[in-house]
Design an enzyme around this catalytic site. Structure first.
Site, PDB file in Angstrom:
ATOM      1  N   GLU A 217       0.839  -1.210   0.000  1.00  0.00           N
ATOM      2  CA  GLU A 217       0.000   0.000   0.000  1.00  0.00           C
ATOM      3  C   GLU A 217       0.874   1.260   0.000  1.00  0.00           C
ATOM      4  OE1 GLU A 217      -2.915  -0.399   3.179  1.00  0.00           O
ATOM      5  OE2 GLU A 217      -4.192  -1.524   1.800  1.00  0.00           O
ATOM      6  N   GLU A 298      -6.435  -7.680  -1.407  1.00  0.00           N
ATOM      7  CA  GLU A 298      -7.068  -7.674  -0.094  1.00  0.00           C
ATOM      8  C   GLU A 298      -8.562  -7.402  -0.257  1.00  0.00           C
ATOM      9  OE1 GLU A 298      -5.216  -5.280   2.898  1.00  0.00           O
ATOM     10  OE2 GLU A 298      -3.236  -6.165   2.584  1.00  0.00           O
TER      11      GLU A 298
END
Ligand SMILES: *[C@@H]1O[C@H](CO)[C@@H](O)[C@H](O)[C@H]1NC(C)=O
Ligand SMILES: *[C@@H]1O[C@H](CO)[C@@H](O)[C@H](O)[C@H]1NC(C)=O
Ligand SMILES: *[C@@H]1O[C@H](CO)[C@@H](O)[C@H](O)[C@H]1NC(C)=O
Ligand SMILES: *[C@@H]1O[C@H](CO)[C@@H](O)[C@H](O)[C@H]1NC(C)=O
Length: 678
Positions: A217, A298
């Protein structure tokens, strides 16, 4: 699931010669054989001749593996959060759900607890048994699964400091997650030890690893108008390739709808992280990357909890199923984050930096996450729903084996065990292995301990002697305490336990700044003053400036009646297993101390242990050790009220349950057979 099928003749002769001559047993063996003739294992399907020529390729609409289409049905399972005795069973539950892949992060702080000392299971640390990464990856293959490997080094994951070791902060100009020299050399050394552990387990070398993630991320790391440090990203990519992971698909994971392609690298597959609104997130991913298959790295199957939150967060199972249906029906691959959350054992729970008050939000011990398998590995309704959807959308349904999952593990309600012994705070402090003396209070990381790596976790006691006025003096701590402080005068506690959310603004809590408290004096020339400071978990997620987080008292001076206090003794309390098990001087328990103390009881089990839950509802705040192993924090503020105790931490016979309670103890330790998470 065995990769090699036993020949038919062997099975039949085995059953007819060594089994009782019982028709149903023979029929059972024949039925098994017939079924395995109809379908094949994943590895038999993808590597029919045993030698893969190409790995995972992400071109066009669909991934291919060794030249055959692959839709990735994956689940996140972190080996450091599930007892190793349960790894295999967990893999079987995943494979039985129709998954073909497992995804894991790798926690740097556990694998390199002291700089240059690596732990892949052999270092003798409390968590070492959880760290045999190579066996974990190999076991995934034995259970007929592929692996998505996420080495970080930053892993977020609601884990202490996002997985980074606290010793990095001994460098006063450290810039984690950047191209900064000292960070880069620390990462290079760590990857140099880590990646060779699994480099020969890439798919193209006959192993299970099909893809490797770069950073994590990274699009979220920084403000919207700041460019991301692509030199650092390229450095990580180069390091991965040069350390031997050179034949796997590389990917990044971000939220495309809000962070676009800021965290990506040219040529590296971009994937998406989200929970709701699959449509906008997936269409943005497709827009950014039109000619490559879609992957949700995710898909947040649930969510985590913070201490002080009103309720346990979960996600509605119908919304979960509807979103999953959308993802799969649009041809995307998916990874359930988490498939099994497990537990933040010890002091491993992290914290989130939140943009709004109270800015710092520590994570609870359970990482149940509302995942398809519960914290204790139990099947949930989400599990059944995803099994149906995967069967519906899996192009290999009926072609590749669909094994039956293991039975649910039994849980035990062992009942109440009276506390039998107490160890007061004097005795506890006097047995601490090291103490440091310095004019000014030092932060945990700065202490010269653990081979020059500082104190990483637990509590730090700051002690001094000062003259306090009769009837009272004023103690002022400048800056913040990191993260919570209890104050004692002559070892009598002066601070109150947390009661209301607004308390976090007051003396003794992380959000209070330059706060003071009145202390009673005795008129003696020197009263003993102690401040016990707890690290409640370093931030794992937030903007760059949130990644400087030293613990203890260090932001400003400590003053009594407006005069700076100098001359401090610092006593770290890390509560390692050897320390907890070696404590002496226990007294019979009659009543709770008013303030921190250790409590103990013996739990004698007359049969092999089962999984159980410690019911901490009658206790206040502290940590529990089961046979010396730290099973994590408890806190009456909730939402979590029980602590999961996996059976392998217990033994048949006598078990020591030791509790560090900071306020008031209950008179018994209770075990129940269900978790209370809210
Ligand atoms: C593989 O996937 C491609 C793209 O989705 C599709 O056109 C093709 O028919 C698939 N091949 C097989 C054998 O299913
Ligand atoms: C990564 O490797 C490429 C190719 O060797 C090289 O051009 C580039 O400078 C390297 N980047 C970094 C940050 O090391
Ligand atoms: C994408 O996913 C995030 C996380 O679930 C969600 O908050 C958001 O609404 C979704 N859509 C967009 C456009 O960001
Ligand atoms: C101590 O706290 C009180 C109220 O909490 C405040 O009025 C006072 O100014 C503080 N003293 C100092 C020295 O900051």
């Amino acid at each position: 699931m065995s990769r090699k099928q036993r020949p038919l003749a062997q099975i039949i002769s085995y059953s007819s010669f060594t089994m009782p001559r019982n028709l149903s047993v023979i029929t059972f063996f024949i039925a098994l054989t017939v079924q395995s003739c109809l379908s094949v294992t994943l590895y038999e399907y993808y590597v029919p001749d045993g030698v893969p020529s190409t790995g995972l390729v992400a071109e066009g609409e669909t991934f291919t593996l060794n030249g055959k289409n692959l839709t990735i049905f994956s689940g996140s399972f972190h080996y450091f959060r599930v007892h190793p005795d349960y790894w295999r069973e967990t893999f079987k539950k995943m494979r039985a759900a129709g998954l073909n892949t497992v995804q894991t992060y790798v926690p740097w702080n556990l694998h390199e607890p002291r700089q240059g000392e690596y732990d892949f299971g052999e270092l003798g640390e409390d968590m070492s048994p959880f760290l045999d990464l190579r066996s974990f990856v190999q076991m995934a293959q034995e259970e007929d699964l592929f692996v998505l490997f996420r080495p970080g080094p930053y892993i977020c994951s609601e884990w202490e400091f996002g997985g980074m070791p606290s010793w990095l902060q001994r460098d006063p100009t450290m810039h984690v997650r950047t191209y900064y020299d000292n960070y880069r050399s620390a990462v290079a050394a760590y990857f140099g030890a880590l990646l060779p552990q699994v480099a020969d387990l890439e798919f193209t070398e006959g192993g299970p690893i099909i893809a490797v993630q770069i950073e994590n991320e990274y699009g979220n790391f920084g403000y919207d108008d700041e460019p991301r440090d692509h030199l650092y990203m390229n450095f990580l990519k180069n390091l991965t390739l040069s350390s031997g992971l050179d034949n796997s698909l590389l990917y990044t994971s971000d939220s495309p709808a809000s962070k676009l392609d800021w965290g990506t690298l040219p040529g590296v597959l971009q994937t998406a992280n989200f929970q709701r609104d699959a449509e906008s997130n997936l269409s943005m991913l497709k827009l950014l990357q039109p000619n490559r298959p879609m992957m949700v790295t995710e898909f947040w199957s649930g969510w985590f909890d913070h201490w002080l939150a009103d309720v346990h967060t979960d996600w509605d199972v119908d919304e979960f199923a509807t979103t999953l249906d959308y993802i799969l029906s649009h041809g995307s691959s998916v990874n359930f984050y988490m498939f099994i959350g497990g537990t933040n054992f010890g002091f491993m729970a992290g914290a989130n930096a939140v943009p709004t008050w109270p800015t710092y939000a520590p994570i609870v011990t359970s990482y149940d996450y509302g995942a398809p398998l519960s914290e204790a590995g139990d099947y949930t309704e989400k599990y059944s729903r995803l099994v149906e959807l995967i069967a519906l959308y899996n192009p290999l349904n009926g072609i590749v084996d669909n094994p039956v999952g293991p039975a649910q593990r039994q849980k035990a309600a062992y009942g109440d065990f009276p506390v039998t012994e107490i160890l007061d705070i004097y005795s506890l402090i006097s047995q601490a292995p090291v103490k440091f003396v310095n004019d000014e209070p030092l932060n945990m990381e700065a202490l010269d301990m653990n081979n020059g790596n500082g104190q990483s976790y637990g509590y730090l006691l700051y002690s001094t002697n000062v003259k306090l006025q009769v009837p009272q003096s004023e103690l002022l701590i400048r800056g913040h305490v990191r993260d919570m402080a209890q104050v004692f005068v002559d070892l009598v506690v002066q601070t109150k336990p947390y009661q209301h959310l607004n308390d976090v603004n007051d003396f003794g809590f992380w959000n209070g700044r330059d706060k003071n408290i009145s202390l009673p004096g005795t008129g003696n020339p020197a009263d003993r003053l102690d401040i016990l400071v707890e690290n409640l978990g370093r931030v794992n997620y937030g903007a760059a400036h949130n990644f400087y987080q030293k613990k203890g008292l260090w932001e400003g001076d400590v003053l009594v009646d407006r005069e700076r206090v100098l001359g401090w003794t610092m006593t770290p309390l890390e509560f390692k297993k050897s320390f907890v098990n070696g404590l002496t001087g226990w007294e019979p328990f009659t009543t709770s101390a008013n303030g921190p103390a250790m409590y103990r009881t013996t739990v004698t089990l007359s049969s092999p242990p089962l999984d159980t839950f410690l019911d901490m509802r009658q206790w206040n705040k502290g940590v529990v050790f089961v046979n010396g192993f730290n099973v994590g924090r408890y806190w009456s503020v909730g939402p979590q009220r029980t602590l999961y105790v996996p059976a392998p931490l217990l033994v048949q016979g006598d078990n020591q349950i030791t509790i560090f309670e900071q306020y008031t103890a209950a008179s018994a330790v209770s075990f129940i057979d269900v978790p209370i998470l809210s």
